[in-house]
Write a protein that holds these residues in place. Structure first.
Motif, PDB file in Angstrom:
ATOM      1  N   LEU A 149       0.871  -1.172   0.000  1.00  0.00           N
ATOM      2  CA  LEU A 149       0.000   0.000   0.000  1.00  0.00           C
ATOM      3  C   LEU A 149       0.907   1.220   0.000  1.00  0.00           C
ATOM      4  O   LEU A 149       1.783   1.355   0.862  1.00  0.00           O
ATOM      5  CB  LEU A 149      -0.889   0.013   1.249  1.00  0.00           C
ATOM      6  N   GLY A 150       0.701   2.121  -0.962  1.00  0.00           N
ATOM      7  CA  GLY A 150       1.538   3.309  -1.035  1.00  0.00           C
ATOM      8  C   GLY A 150       1.460   4.139   0.235  1.00  0.00           C
ATOM      9  O   GLY A 150       0.387   4.307   0.808  1.00  0.00           O
ATOM     10  N   HIS A 151       2.598   4.676   0.667  1.00  0.00           N
ATOM     11  CA  HIS A 151       2.642   5.367   1.961  1.00  0.00           C
ATOM     12  C   HIS A 151       1.873   6.690   1.963  1.00  0.00           C
ATOM     13  O   HIS A 151       1.667   7.285   3.018  1.00  0.00           O
ATOM     14  CB  HIS A 151       4.098   5.607   2.384  1.00  0.00           C
ATOM     15  N   SER A 192      10.382   4.445   3.187  1.00  0.00           N
ATOM     16  CA  SER A 192      10.935   5.327   2.165  1.00  0.00           C
ATOM     17  C   SER A 192      11.486   6.619   2.751  1.00  0.00           C
ATOM     18  O   SER A 192      11.971   7.480   2.032  1.00  0.00           O
ATOM     19  CB  SER A 192       9.848   5.670   1.155  1.00  0.00           C
ATOM     20  N   GLY A 193      11.409   6.763   4.068  1.00  0.00           N
ATOM     21  CA  GLY A 193      11.760   8.026   4.709  1.00  0.00           C
ATOM     22  C   GLY A 193      10.517   8.815   5.056  1.00  0.00           C
ATOM     23  O   GLY A 193      10.550   9.748   5.863  1.00  0.00           O
ATOM     24  N   LYS A 194       9.393   8.420   4.450  1.00  0.00           N
ATOM     25  CA  LYS A 194       8.112   9.072   4.716  1.00  0.00           C
ATOM     26  C   LYS A 194       7.095   8.082   5.279  1.00  0.00           C
ATOM     27  O   LYS A 194       5.914   8.378   5.358  1.00  0.00           O
ATOM     28  CB  LYS A 194       7.568   9.694   3.428  1.00  0.00           C
ATOM     29  N   GLY A 195       7.593   6.907   5.660  1.00  0.00           N
ATOM     30  CA  GLY A 195       6.708   5.896   6.216  1.00  0.00           C
ATOM     31  C   GLY A 195       6.649   4.660   5.342  1.00  0.00           C
ATOM     32  O   GLY A 195       7.307   4.570   4.294  1.00  0.00           O
ATOM     33  N   SER A 196       5.858   3.693   5.759  1.00  0.00           N
ATOM     34  CA  SER A 196       5.713   2.423   5.061  1.00  0.00           C
ATOM     35  C   SER A 196       4.236   2.028   5.053  1.00  0.00           C
ATOM     36  O   SER A 196       3.395   2.685   5.679  1.00  0.00           O
ATOM     37  CB  SER A 196       6.527   1.335   5.765  1.00  0.00           C
ATOM     38  N   SER A 197       3.941   0.939   4.362  1.00  0.00           N
ATOM     39  CA  SER A 197       2.574   0.418   4.371  1.00  0.00           C
ATOM     40  C   SER A 197       2.149   0.098   5.794  1.00  0.00           C
ATOM     41  O   SER A 197       1.025   0.419   6.211  1.00  0.00           O
ATOM     42  CB  SER A 197       2.488  -0.857   3.519  1.00  0.00           C
ATOM     43  N   ALA A 198       3.041  -0.519   6.546  1.00  0.00           N
ATOM     44  CA  ALA A 198       2.721  -0.926   7.909  1.00  0.00           C
ATOM     45  C   ALA A 198       2.438   0.275   8.804  1.00  0.00           C
ATOM     46  O   ALA A 198       1.464   0.280   9.586  1.00  0.00           O
ATOM     47  CB  ALA A 198       3.866  -1.758   8.486  1.00  0.00           C
ATOM     48  N   HIS A 204      -0.561   5.522  -5.529  1.00  0.00           N
ATOM     49  CA  HIS A 204      -1.013   6.644  -6.344  1.00  0.00           C
ATOM     50  C   HIS A 204      -0.830   6.404  -7.839  1.00  0.00           C
ATOM     51  O   HIS A 204      -1.744   6.686  -8.638  1.00  0.00           O
ATOM     52  CB  HIS A 204      -0.264   7.919  -5.925  1.00  0.00           C
ATOM     53  N   ASP A 205       0.334   5.884  -8.248  1.00  0.00           N
ATOM     54  CA  ASP A 205       0.555   5.691  -9.675  1.00  0.00           C
ATOM     55  C   ASP A 205      -0.373   4.639 -10.256  1.00  0.00           C
ATOM     56  O   ASP A 205      -0.867   4.780 -11.382  1.00  0.00           O
ATOM     57  CB  ASP A 205       2.023   5.357  -9.978  1.00  0.00           C
ATOM     58  N   TYR A 206      -0.652   3.580  -9.489  1.00  0.00           N
ATOM     59  CA  TYR A 206      -1.569   2.546  -9.963  1.00  0.00           C
ATOM     60  C   TYR A 206      -3.010   3.053 -10.044  1.00  0.00           C
ATOM     61  O   TYR A 206      -3.854   2.432 -10.689  1.00  0.00           O
ATOM     62  CB  TYR A 206      -1.527   1.324  -9.041  1.00  0.00           C
ATOM     63  N   PHE A 207      -3.299   4.165  -9.394  1.00  0.00           N
ATOM     64  CA  PHE A 207      -4.638   4.754  -9.424  1.00  0.00           C
ATOM     65  C   PHE A 207      -4.739   5.919 -10.406  1.00  0.00           C
ATOM     66  O   PHE A 207      -5.809   6.498 -10.587  1.00  0.00           O
ATOM     67  CB  PHE A 207      -5.028   5.250  -8.034  1.00  0.00           C
ATOM     68  N   THR A 208      -3.607   6.274 -11.043  1.00  0.00           N
ATOM     69  CA  THR A 208      -3.630   7.446 -11.926  1.00  0.00           C
ATOM     70  C   THR A 208      -3.024   7.172 -13.300  1.00  0.00           C
ATOM     71  O   THR A 208      -3.724   7.226 -14.313  1.00  0.00           O
ATOM     72  CB  THR A 208      -2.888   8.637 -11.272  1.00  0.00           C
ATOM     73  N   ASN A 209      -1.723   6.870 -13.368  1.00  0.00           N
ATOM     74  CA  ASN A 209      -1.050   6.800 -14.670  1.00  0.00           C
ATOM     75  C   ASN A 209      -0.148   5.582 -14.842  1.00  0.00           C
ATOM     76  O   ASN A 209       0.845   5.635 -15.576  1.00  0.00           O
ATOM     77  CB  ASN A 209      -0.234   8.075 -14.896  1.00  0.00           C
ATOM     78  N   ARG A 210      -0.467   4.487 -14.161  1.00  0.00           N
ATOM     79  CA  ARG A 210       0.249   3.228 -14.379  1.00  0.00           C
ATOM     80  C   ARG A 210      -0.782   2.213 -14.873  1.00  0.00           C
ATOM     81  O   ARG A 210      -1.620   1.746 -14.095  1.00  0.00           O
ATOM     82  CB  ARG A 210       0.918   2.751 -13.092  1.00  0.00           C
TER      83      ARG A 210
END
Length: 506
Positions: free
Chosen positions: A97-99, A133-139, A202-208
């Motif tokens: 899950l994207g952070h 990633s430095g901004k959190g994780s799925s967990a 986010h990318d899987y919900f927009t432009n991937r």
């Protein structure tokens, strides 16, 4: 319309001297023959699955209850809409899950808050799901959900048993994900299921660009919820530890890192029990409207479970090499990563009875394009693998039968995977696959995968599946010998050796 055009061409010489009424009768007869030919092909394909031993689970549904979703944004809106509507259960399984997916977590929170009887089961990969990633994780993003609704929420993190001991200690984050992942993509909301290859970010919900097919059927949804539960039971559970979270393996389950061999034995037994339970489900059509058959398959190489691989090879052999057919079938196969497993590759390259179209990501549409560090060389590695395949098809004398296309859409990446099969002389598919496998080495030997084979005679669904493929090919461009001569497609020599060494991880 296209089928009609083909039929008209085939009777053109007769039309010159026939009356209009005769033309209409001939055209109707030709169309009827085409329909019968398609029906015969469907029956033959179904028999291929029915003859499989050990038996595969079989679900029969009405074609009108199956709907391909064509865009990432529509996929996201469908997910959020079904989260709002779910009354009993929500099951979400993905690599991660994207952070930044706070809106999705808030939608889940609102659903849990408004419906105390609602149960939510989330299954992610442990390595990817805990990577910060430095901004959190799925967990870390999901932890508040668990803390607020402990009796309603279950969050599980599957860890491959192939990453253990010294290898676990020396492999750095991100690189260790090459050893193996929980790669299944399942999204179920009560009696509605969305099978996909897309993750939740986010990318899987927009432009991937990926694929997403929705099924409104209680039985197939129950199957996949039970599969996710079985894998969740083998996974670390996310647990509240006061002001933070911890991962803890379930009671009676060997730790996949500390007790790798014991875990594999236990997990294999668990999944085989699941397979045996569901193999007994052999639904038959209730009436003529139940015209679509679903065959769910799994692949878990680390556990010695290779159901999807075995059946996929059987299907490829049937579709690509059945020379008893009058005319050539058409097969389209797509993968975000052009890296077919050797037996898949050889079956395609030496096709004798079908024309094959292959769709892959262009380098710019590869998610690793211009990434930092050594991973920026991953797109060139796929270029080299694609070029070798291109040359092998030419050497096999099948350059005219096999065509490769690359998806290239400005600002978009490509992650779609699956197969569509068209009977001879037909312009609509009767079979497709949908799920997480990329038809590559790691899908077979390293990751946990789930895929569904769909066979249908429903005209509306066949048209929808054709439209789905057409929407992907709208942004796909032919690959020729000139493609590999372009300056930006020249691959460093060392990448060739490296690609062979790590091919099972790509």
């Amino acid at each position: 319309m296209l089928a009609t055009i083909h039929s008209f061409r085939s009777i053109a010489p007769t039309v010159k001297t026939a009356s209009m009424a005769t033309c209409v009768r001939l055209l109707a007869t030709q169309t009827a023959k085409s329909r019968q030919s398609d029906e015969d092909y469907v029956a033959k394909t179904r028999q291929l699955f029915h003859d499989n031993r050990p038996a595969l689970p079989r679900f029969v549904v009405q074609g009108e209850t199956v709907k391909p979703i064509l865009s990432p944004s529509k996929f996201y809106s469908e997910m959020k809409d079904h989260i709002k509507k779910a009354q009993k259960s929500i099951t979400l399984a993905a690599l991660y899950l994207g952070h930044t997916e706070n809106d999705l977590v808030e939608a889940l929170s609102e659903a849990l808050r408004s419906r105390p009887g609602l149960k939510v089961n989330l299954l992610l990969d442990s390595l990817r799901g805990t990577r910060d990633s430095g901004k959190g994780s799925s967990a870390s993003l999901l932890y508040p959900l668990l803390k607020a609704y402990p009796s309603q929420v279950r969050i599980s993190m599957y860890h491959t048993p192939d990453l253990s001991g010294l290898l676990k200690q020396v492999m750095p984050p991100r690189f260790n994900e090459g050893i193996g992942l929980m790669h299944m993509k399942v999204y179920a909301f009560d009696d509605t299921l969305i099978m996909s290859g897309a993750n939740m970010s986010h990318d899987y919900f927009t432009n991937r660009q990926d694929r997403y097919v929705m099924f409104k059927n209680k039985d197939i949804s129950e199957y996949y919820c039970d599969l996710v539960k079985a894998v969740s039971d083998l996974s670390y559970g996310l647990q509240d530890k006061g002001d933070t979270f911890q991962l803890k393996i379930g009671s009676g389950v060997p730790d996949p890192v500390e007790q790798s061999s014991a875990f594999k034995k236990h997990a294999t037994k668990t999944i085989r029990a699941f397979m045996k339970k569901w193999a007994s489900v052999q639904q038959s059509p209730k009436d003529a409207s139940f015209d679509t058959t679903l065959y769910p398959l799994i692949q878990m190489g680390p556990l010695g479970i290779r159901q999807d691989e075995r059946v996929t090879l059987s299907v490829l052999d049937h579709v690509l090499h059945d020379q008893e057919l009058e005319g050539a079938a058409k097969v389209f196969i797509t993968s975000g990563y052009f890296n077919f497993e050797k037996r898949y590759s050889q079956s395609i390259i030496h096709t004798k009875a079908a024309n094959v179209g292959l769709i892959a990501a262009s380098p710019e549409a590869n998610g690793f394009f211009n990434s930092a560090g050594i991973s920026k060389y991953i797109p060139p590695a796929y270029t080299l693998i694609e070029q070798r395949f291109f040359n092998d098809a030419k050497k096999a004398g099948n350059a005219d039968r096999i065509k490769i296309e690359e998806y290239a859409r400005k600002g978009w990446t490509y992650h779609a995977k699956g197969m569509w099969v068209y009977p001879p002389h037909s312009d609509l598919p009767v079979m497709t696959t949908i799920g997480s496998p990329n038809f590559g080495y790691r899908s077979i030997v390293r990751d946990l995968e789930a895929q569904l084979f769909l066979v249908t005679s429903n005209l509306g669904l066949r048209k929808s599946l054709h439209e789905e493929l057409s929407s992907l090919r709208k942004y796909a461009y032919p690959v020729t010998e000139e493609t590999f001569k372009a300056p930006d497609r020249q691959v460093p020599v060392w990448v060739g050796g490296a690609s062979r060494a790590i091919r099972t991880m790509l």
